[in-house]
Design a protein around this motif. Structure first.
Motif, PDB file in Angstrom:
ATOM      1  N   ILE A 160       0.689  -1.474   0.401  1.00 14.82           N
ATOM      2  CA  ILE A 160      -0.215  -0.283  -0.053  1.00 14.82           C
ATOM      3  C   ILE A 160       0.726   1.227  -0.149  1.00 14.82           C
ATOM      4  N   HIS A 161       2.031   1.894   0.528  1.00 16.18           N
ATOM      5  CA  HIS A 161       3.021   2.217   0.383  1.00 16.18           C
ATOM      6  C   HIS A 161       3.722   2.512  -0.746  1.00 16.18           C
ATOM      7  N   LEU A 162       3.712   1.646  -1.039  1.00 14.99           N
ATOM      8  CA  LEU A 162       4.623   1.352  -2.424  1.00 14.99           C
ATOM      9  C   LEU A 162       3.458   1.777  -3.580  1.00 14.99           C
ATOM     10  N   TRP A 163       2.401   2.103  -3.776  1.00 12.96           N
ATOM     11  CA  TRP A 163       1.087   2.208  -4.203  1.00 12.96           C
ATOM     12  C   TRP A 163       0.879   3.364  -3.947  1.00 12.96           C
ATOM     13  N   MET A 164       0.561   3.960  -2.380  1.00 14.78           N
ATOM     14  CA  MET A 164       0.037   5.639  -2.147  1.00 14.78           C
ATOM     15  C   MET A 164       1.587   6.500  -3.163  1.00 14.78           C
ATOM     16  N   PHE A 165       2.738   6.149  -3.056  1.00 16.27           N
ATOM     17  CA  PHE A 165       3.484   7.183  -2.555  1.00 16.27           C
ATOM     18  C   PHE A 165       4.082   7.231  -3.987  1.00 16.27           C
ATOM     19  N   PHE A 166       4.624   5.565  -4.894  1.00 18.89           N
ATOM     20  CA  PHE A 166       4.992   6.175  -6.060  1.00 18.89           C
ATOM     21  C   PHE A 166       3.888   5.679  -7.427  1.00 18.89           C
ATOM     22  N   ILE A 167       3.021   4.153  -6.953  1.00 19.65           N
ATOM     23  CA  ILE A 167       2.289   4.092  -8.183  1.00 19.65           C
ATOM     24  C   ILE A 167       1.117   4.905  -8.632  1.00 19.65           C
ATOM     25  N   LEU A 168       0.150   5.936  -7.258  1.00 19.34           N
ATOM     26  CA  LEU A 168      -0.619   6.379  -7.569  1.00 19.34           C
ATOM     27  C   LEU A 168      -0.572   7.765  -8.126  1.00 19.34           C
ATOM     28  N   PRO A 169       0.839   8.756  -7.443  1.00 16.89           N
ATOM     29  CA  PRO A 169       0.838   9.144  -8.675  1.00 16.89           C
ATOM     30  C   PRO A 169       0.881   9.486  -9.253  1.00 16.89           C
ATOM     31  N   ALA A 170       1.690   8.618  -9.692  1.00 20.16           N
ATOM     32  CA  ALA A 170       2.066   8.295 -11.290  1.00 20.16           C
ATOM     33  C   ALA A 170       1.105   8.279 -12.479  1.00 20.16           C
ATOM     34  N   VAL A 171       0.249   7.786 -11.903  1.00 17.90           N
ATOM     35  CA  VAL A 171      -0.932   7.292 -12.536  1.00 17.90           C
ATOM     36  C   VAL A 171      -1.666   8.329 -12.681  1.00 17.90           C
ATOM     37  N   THR A 172      -1.790   9.197 -11.917  1.00 11.75           N
ATOM     38  CA  THR A 172      -3.047  10.283 -11.730  1.00 11.75           C
ATOM     39  C   THR A 172      -2.277  11.632 -11.915  1.00 11.75           C
ATOM     40  N   GLU A 173      -0.733  12.132 -12.030  1.00 12.13           N
ATOM     41  CA  GLU A 173      -0.451  12.539 -12.074  1.00 12.13           C
ATOM     42  C   GLU A 173      -0.198  14.030 -11.318  1.00 12.13           C
ATOM     43  N   ARG A 174      -0.729  13.585  -9.759  1.00  9.63           N
ATOM     44  CA  ARG A 174      -1.065  14.332  -8.557  1.00  9.63           C
ATOM     45  C   ARG A 174      -0.100  13.670  -7.589  1.00  9.63           C
ATOM     46  N   MET A 175       0.149  14.009  -6.839  1.00  8.70           N
ATOM     47  CA  MET A 175       1.350  14.324  -5.887  1.00  8.70           C
ATOM     48  C   MET A 175       0.160  13.794  -4.280  1.00  8.70           C
ATOM     49  N   PHE A 176       0.831  12.944  -3.447  1.00  6.89           N
ATOM     50  CA  PHE A 176      -0.213  12.257  -2.936  1.00  6.89           C
ATOM     51  C   PHE A 176      -0.864  13.471  -1.529  1.00  6.89           C
ATOM     52  N   SER A 177       0.149  14.841  -0.979  1.00 13.01           N
ATOM     53  CA  SER A 177       0.450  15.622  -0.719  1.00 13.01           C
ATOM     54  C   SER A 177      -0.960  16.275  -1.539  1.00 13.01           C
ATOM     55  N   GLN A 178      -1.578  16.522  -2.746  1.00 15.51           N
ATOM     56  CA  GLN A 178      -2.331  17.177  -3.067  1.00 15.51           C
ATOM     57  C   GLN A 178      -3.034  16.428  -3.298  1.00 15.51           C
ATOM     58  N   ASN A 179      -3.800  15.205  -2.587  1.00  7.27           N
ATOM     59  CA  ASN A 179      -4.658  14.304  -3.814  1.00  7.27           C
ATOM     60  C   ASN A 179      -5.770  13.887  -1.986  1.00  7.27           C
ATOM     61  N   SER A 180      -6.536  14.693  -1.958  1.00  7.26           N
ATOM     62  CA  SER A 180      -6.655  14.700  -0.123  1.00  7.26           C
ATOM     63  C   SER A 180      -7.997  13.431  -0.253  1.00  7.26           C
ATOM     64  N   VAL A 181      -8.624  12.749  -0.932  1.00  9.47           N
ATOM     65  CA  VAL A 181      -9.091  11.485  -1.261  1.00  9.47           C
ATOM     66  C   VAL A 181      -8.415  10.505  -0.619  1.00  9.47           C
ATOM     67  N   ALA A 182      -6.978   9.959  -1.033  1.00  7.67           N
ATOM     68  CA  ALA A 182      -6.251   9.967  -0.837  1.00  7.67           C
ATOM     69  C   ALA A 182      -5.930   9.682   0.561  1.00  7.67           C
ATOM     70  N   GLN A 183      -5.584  10.859   0.652  1.00  9.57           N
ATOM     71  CA  GLN A 183      -4.643  10.853   2.188  1.00  9.57           C
ATOM     72  C   GLN A 183      -6.351  10.531   3.088  1.00  9.57           C
TER      73      GLN A 183
END
Length: 628
Positions: A160-183
């Motif tokens: 989950i940490h690999l997905w949330m901090f590396f793969i998902l930002p690459a897919v959505t082109e949005r940093m984790f700190s800017q994705n309130s729903v993911a937070q």
């Protein structure tokens, strides 16, 4: 003598050389031995350091995991319900915040997106992962494997940490700190990790007896349990998973039978506990607050369901309905199967809204006609527009000479009637559809005057067909206006001297003083359309709502009030303590591995429900037994 001396000297020289060679070999051998000893010593040191480092890492890890898996003192606990609750919250966050898990996506409605068959890939992956983790977690809980739970926890933490901090930002082109729903999703997942770690540290409970909602017999647990049973496929999925990952001698059908009996007994037990808390003395009538509170709500609910379609459609038209005037009106006149004689379109600049003065004039004209006034009063002046259609065709009459000759032959010599068709098309805003209809006139010859051809009052409903307003005409089609068709010709517009022809239409007997004879006025009554949020209901119409909503809910409600007599012997049980204990005994012997005893207790439970006399004895209240 000299020869002998030379021979002796050469032998001595050779011996000296041989001795020197041997000394050199010995020195090389000593050097090699020293180098090899040094290498061996270095290898031993490296080996020792490696073993020491591995031991320093392995020993604490081994001790850590050994302490977790083989703790000398462990108080078994059960936090599966809380873990399941956090998983459900995460699942809801993914469903309603799906737009945060896709590329270049913004906040949108999940229903509209799925209706367009558009599903973000990252959203689908997270949904499947979340659902899979819930299934695996249930399986580990039923098998009580702490080691499996530990391995699953480690995989989830890293994955989950690999997905949330590396793969998902690459897919959505949005940093984790800017994705309130993911937070928010990650926050509840961290709560899940903490609960899982606590479960691993304390260990799984040795006995899992029934649903966690059935531990207490109060209104809250009853309400939650009933809600749990209403979720589609949740009860069935849970029961099948429990049967698959629990050691038992029962078949799946027998397992489902026990679960259903236990659920019914729990509901009856909650009802009996409520009766004990709020006893009703014998011979005393029900209080008004109970009768009007419960009965009044039921009456109000049933009345709302019965009149829901009429009230809903009325509110949509009068209160929440949106006025949607046509943006384009097209009129076409066609003779038989030939090219159209007349085609004209007008847009918004020629479509004028009614004013209060125009509305008053309209009501004055039909004041003596009760049927017409009944229709007009359904609309306000905001719902009515006037489309002023130019009498000259917007296109020339493009007919080939052979077809022209055929038209003349059919009009002059054919005994068969020809059809002159007037059609109109209303184009509304996007999403509100197209309304169209036609008026037909049959004639035997090409006439200048066509009687009863043009209906100037049209109703544009929510559906796909706009019809003339029959209430505003006397004698139906006989009240339509007469029109005059004129074939116009102009040679000056073409240098080749080929005449350009088109058709003009005007209202017959129009006074020239009005200056509006070349315009066809069409008054359009527009039904209000429902807003997009209510469109899925308003689209059914009154009859559709009665069939799809009222009858379905009526059948569902009828199930509560019919065939009650068939379930009296299973629901009207004064005391279900012994039956409840029998079910918990089945759960208990199953957990302890006494499978033969489980089968015997199940047979006893089935016999109890097959024997009314035994059921009466088992469920008799203690007070009645004491009195006997």
């Amino acid at each position: 003598m000299r020869f002998r001396k030379k021979k002796q000297l050469s032998k001595e020289a050779l011996d000296i050389k041989a001795e020197k060679k041997e000394q050199k070999k010995k020195e090389k051998g000593k050097r090699r031995e020293a180098a090899s000893k040094k290498l061996i010593a270095v290898g031993e040191k490296i080996k020792h350091l490696t073993i020491t480092a591995v031991r320093n890492v392995y020993k604490p890890c081994h001790e850590f995991f050994s302490d977790i898996l083989h703790a000398p003192y462990r108080a078994a606990t059960d936090v599966y319900a809380l873990m399941f609750l956090t998983d459900v919250v995460d699942f809801i966050i993914i469903v309603f915040g799906f737009w945060a898990f896709g590329k270049h996506s913004a906040a949108a409605d999940i229903a509209s997106t799925l209706s367009e068959d558009q599903v973000p890939e990252a959203f689908l992956v997270m949904l499947l992962i979340q659902f899979s983790t819930m299934i695996i977690d249930r399986a580990l809980y039923l098998r009580k494997t702490v080691l499996g739970k530990l391995i699953f926890q480690i995989i989830l933490v890293f994955g989950i940490h690999l997905w949330m901090f590396f793969i998902l930002p690459a897919v959505t082109e949005r940093m984790f700190s800017q994705n309130s729903v993911a937070q928010l999703w990650y926050f509840f997942k961290c709560i899940y990790f903490a609960l899982s770690a606590y479960q691993i540290r304390c260990g799984y409970p040795t006995r899992i007896l029934g649903n966690f909602l059935t531990k207490k017999f109060n209104h809250l647990n009853l309400f939650l349990f009933q809600g749990f049973r209403l979720v589609p496929f949740l009860v069935e999925l849970r029961a099948v998973m429990d049967w698959v990952w629990t050691d038992t001698t029962l078949s799946l059908s027998n397992w489902m039978c026990v679960e259903d009996i236990y659920a019914n007994i729990f509901i009856i037990k909650c009802s009996r506990e409520t009766e004990k808390k709020y006893p009703q003395p014998k011979g005393q009538k029900k209080k008004k607050i109970v009768k009007y509170g419960m009965g009044g709500l039921i009456i109000f609910f049933l009345i709302c369901i019965i009149w829901f379609p009429l009230l809903f459609i009325s509110l949509v038209r009068s209160v929440v309905g949106v006025v949607n005037h046509p943006v384009d009106v097209t009129v076409t006149v066609k003779l038989g199967g030939y090219e159209p004689l007349f085609t004209m379109s007008v847009q918004q600049q020629s479509i004028q809204s009614f004013t209060e003065e125009d509305y008053n004039k309209l009501t004055t004209n039909f004041y003596d006609n009760a049927r017409a006034m009944q229709f007009i009063t359904l609309y306000s002046y905001e719902d009515i527009v006037t489309a002023k259609i130019e009498g000259s065709s917007g296109s020339v009459w493009r007919i080939s000479p052979p077809s022209r000759q055929e038209v003349v032959k059919e009009l002059l010599g054919s005994p068969v009637d020809m059809t002159l068709r007037l059609a109109w098309t209303f184009q509304r805003s996007a999403g509100c559809g197209v309304c169209m209809c036609a008026s037909v006139c049959v004639c035997t010859c090409l006439c200048v005057r066509v009687p009863h051809m043009f209906p100037n009052y049209i109703r544009a409903p929510n559906g796909a067909e706009a019809k003339p307003v029959d209430q505003l005409y006397k004698g139906d089609e006989e009240g339509y206006q007469d029109i005059t068709l004129s074939l116009m010709r102009d040679r000056s517009l073409n240098s080749t001297r080929v005449a350009q022809e088109w058709w003009d239409i005007s209202i017959a007997d129009c006074p020239p003083s009005t200056g509006a004879c070349g315009v066809l006025p069409m008054v359009i009554f527009n039904d209000k359309v429902s807003p997009p949020s209510l469109g899925f209901l308003a689209g059914y119409g009154i009859m559709g709502l009665y069939v799809s909503v009222v009858l379905v809910i009526g059948k569902f409600v009828r199930g509560f009030f019919s065939e009650i007599s068939h379930s009296i012997m299973f629901e009207e049980l004064p005391c279900v303590n012994r039956s409840l204990k029998l079910c918990t005994d089945i759960f208990l012997v199953r957990e302890t591995g006494e499978l033969e005893l489980e089968e015997e207790l199940y047979s006893k439970l089935i016999f109890l429900y097959r024997s009314p006399e035994t059921m009466i004895k088992w469920t008799r209240d203690k007070l009645s037994n004491d009195n006997r």
